[in-house]
Write a protein that holds these residues in place. Structure first.
Motif, short mmCIF file in Angstrom:
data_model
loop_
_atom_site.label_atom_id
_atom_site.label_comp_id
_atom_site.label_asym_id
_atom_site.label_seq_id
_atom_site.Cartn_x
_atom_site.Cartn_y
_atom_site.Cartn_z
N GLU A 1 14.29 12.04 -13.35
CA GLU A 1 13.81 11.56 -11.73
C GLU A 1 12.16 11.80 -11.57
OE1 GLU A 1 16.23 12.12 -9.17
OE2 GLU A 1 18.09 10.68 -10.30
N ALA A 2 12.02 13.46 -12.16
CA ALA A 2 11.15 14.01 -11.58
C ALA A 2 9.57 13.84 -12.42
CB ALA A 2 11.32 15.69 -11.32
N LEU A 3 10.14 13.58 -13.66
CA LEU A 3 9.54 13.12 -15.07
C LEU A 3 8.69 11.12 -14.68
CD1 LEU A 3 10.56 14.37 -18.15
CD2 LEU A 3 8.82 15.56 -16.48
N LYS B 1 9.24 9.96 -19.87
CA LYS B 1 10.24 9.66 -20.23
C LYS B 1 10.14 10.92 -20.50
CE LYS B 1 11.03 4.68 -21.25
NZ LYS B 1 11.18 3.91 -22.04
N MET B 2 11.71 11.68 -20.95
CA MET B 2 11.94 12.81 -21.15
C MET B 2 11.71 13.03 -22.41
SD MET B 2 13.48 15.80 -19.78
CE MET B 2 15.08 15.06 -18.48
N TRP B 3 11.47 12.52 -23.72
CA TRP B 3 10.90 12.69 -25.04
C TRP B 3 9.34 12.72 -24.38
CZ3 TRP B 3 13.25 15.44 -28.61
CH2 TRP B 3 14.62 15.30 -28.95
N HIS B 4 9.17 12.45 -23.72
CA HIS B 4 7.64 12.46 -23.92
C HIS B 4 7.05 13.49 -23.53
CE1 HIS B 4 8.02 7.58 -23.84
NE2 HIS B 4 7.00 7.71 -24.54
N SER C 1 4.66 18.38 -24.27
CA SER C 1 5.20 20.25 -24.12
C SER C 1 4.66 21.06 -25.04
CB SER C 1 6.26 20.59 -22.95
OG SER C 1 5.99 20.02 -22.00
N ALA C 2 5.68 20.43 -26.05
CA ALA C 2 4.65 21.08 -27.50
C ALA C 2 3.91 20.89 -27.82
CB ALA C 2 5.87 20.12 -28.62
N VAL C 3 3.26 20.36 -27.55
CA VAL C 3 1.57 19.66 -27.75
C VAL C 3 0.72 20.95 -27.76
CG1 VAL C 3 0.45 18.67 -28.48
CG2 VAL C 3 2.31 17.08 -28.87
N ALA C 4 0.91 20.69 -26.51
CA ALA C 4 0.17 22.09 -25.20
C ALA C 4 0.78 23.22 -26.01
CB ALA C 4 1.51 21.56 -23.99
N ASP C 5 2.14 23.64 -26.22
CA ASP C 5 2.51 24.78 -26.86
C ASP C 5 1.99 25.74 -28.61
OD1 ASP C 5 3.99 25.12 -24.49
OD2 ASP C 5 5.84 25.25 -25.72
N ASP D 1 2.54 5.83 -27.26
CA ASP D 1 2.41 6.40 -26.22
C ASP D 1 2.12 6.85 -25.03
OD1 ASP D 1 4.42 4.12 -26.82
OD2 ASP D 1 6.43 5.23 -26.03
N LEU D 2 1.66 8.01 -25.77
CA LEU D 2 0.41 9.61 -25.02
C LEU D 2 0.07 9.28 -25.25
CD1 LEU D 2 3.56 12.51 -25.53
CD2 LEU D 2 2.98 11.51 -23.38
N GLN D 3 -0.51 8.82 -27.29
CA GLN D 3 -2.07 8.11 -26.84
C GLN D 3 -2.77 7.65 -26.63
OE1 GLN D 3 -2.55 7.99 -30.98
NE2 GLN D 3 -4.70 8.41 -31.00
#
Length: 152
Positions: free
Chosen positions: A32-34, A40-43, A48-52, A78-80
């Motif tokens: 809900e927060a995202l 969505k959760m997978w996004h 977050s993984a790309v950031a790390d 989607d992210l791109q």
């Protein structure tokens, strides 16, 4: 958020059932927060993984978050499209794609981290601060996940 229907007494006393219910409630609160951030959760997981890890090979990224390669392509697309990541040929192996977070992606990760923290605060609200700390220590031990990922 809807409440979980009652379960038979013999089920609702099982730690595995209780953990599953708590996890489902937590996922719902975070989702809900995202969603308020348009993710969505997978996004969120992939960003977050790309950031790390980034820049990171797309295949390695998929393995790091345990996401099927076909599903990874859709999430990265989607992210791109949102301007949160860049995908370009990997300079070390032109056959692979490297994924890098954009400045807007970094801002979104920060907002989502804050939103997820608030959602988790709501999840753990019934616990006192010392209880939260102890609970997280115990969850870490029984989950087999340390600070750096799964333990061997």
């Amino acid at each position: 958020m809807a409440t979980t229907p009652p379960a038979p007494r013999t089920i609702r006393t099982l730690p595995s059932w209780l953990l599953g219910r708590a996890a489902a409630r937590g996922r719902g609160l975070v989702a809900e927060a995202l969603a308020r951030e348009g993710l969505k959760m997978w996004h969120h997981v992939v960003l977050s993984a790309v950031a790390d890890l980034g820049p990171v090979a797309q295949a390695e990224l998929g393995r790091s978050v345990s996401l099927d390669p076909k599903d990874m392509v859709g999430v990265i697309n989607d992210l791109q499209a949102g301007g949160f990541v860049d995908r370009a040929p990997d300079p070390t192996d032109r056959r692979k794609n490297a994924i890098t977070i954009t400045p807007e992606g970094k801002r979104l990760v920060a907002r989502c981290a804050e939103a997820a923290a608030h959602a988790n605060d709501a999840l753990l609200a019934p616990l006192a601060a010392a209880e939260r700390e102890r609970f997280l220590e115990m969850l870490t031990r029984i989950s087999g996940v340390g600070d750096d990922g799964p333990e061997s």
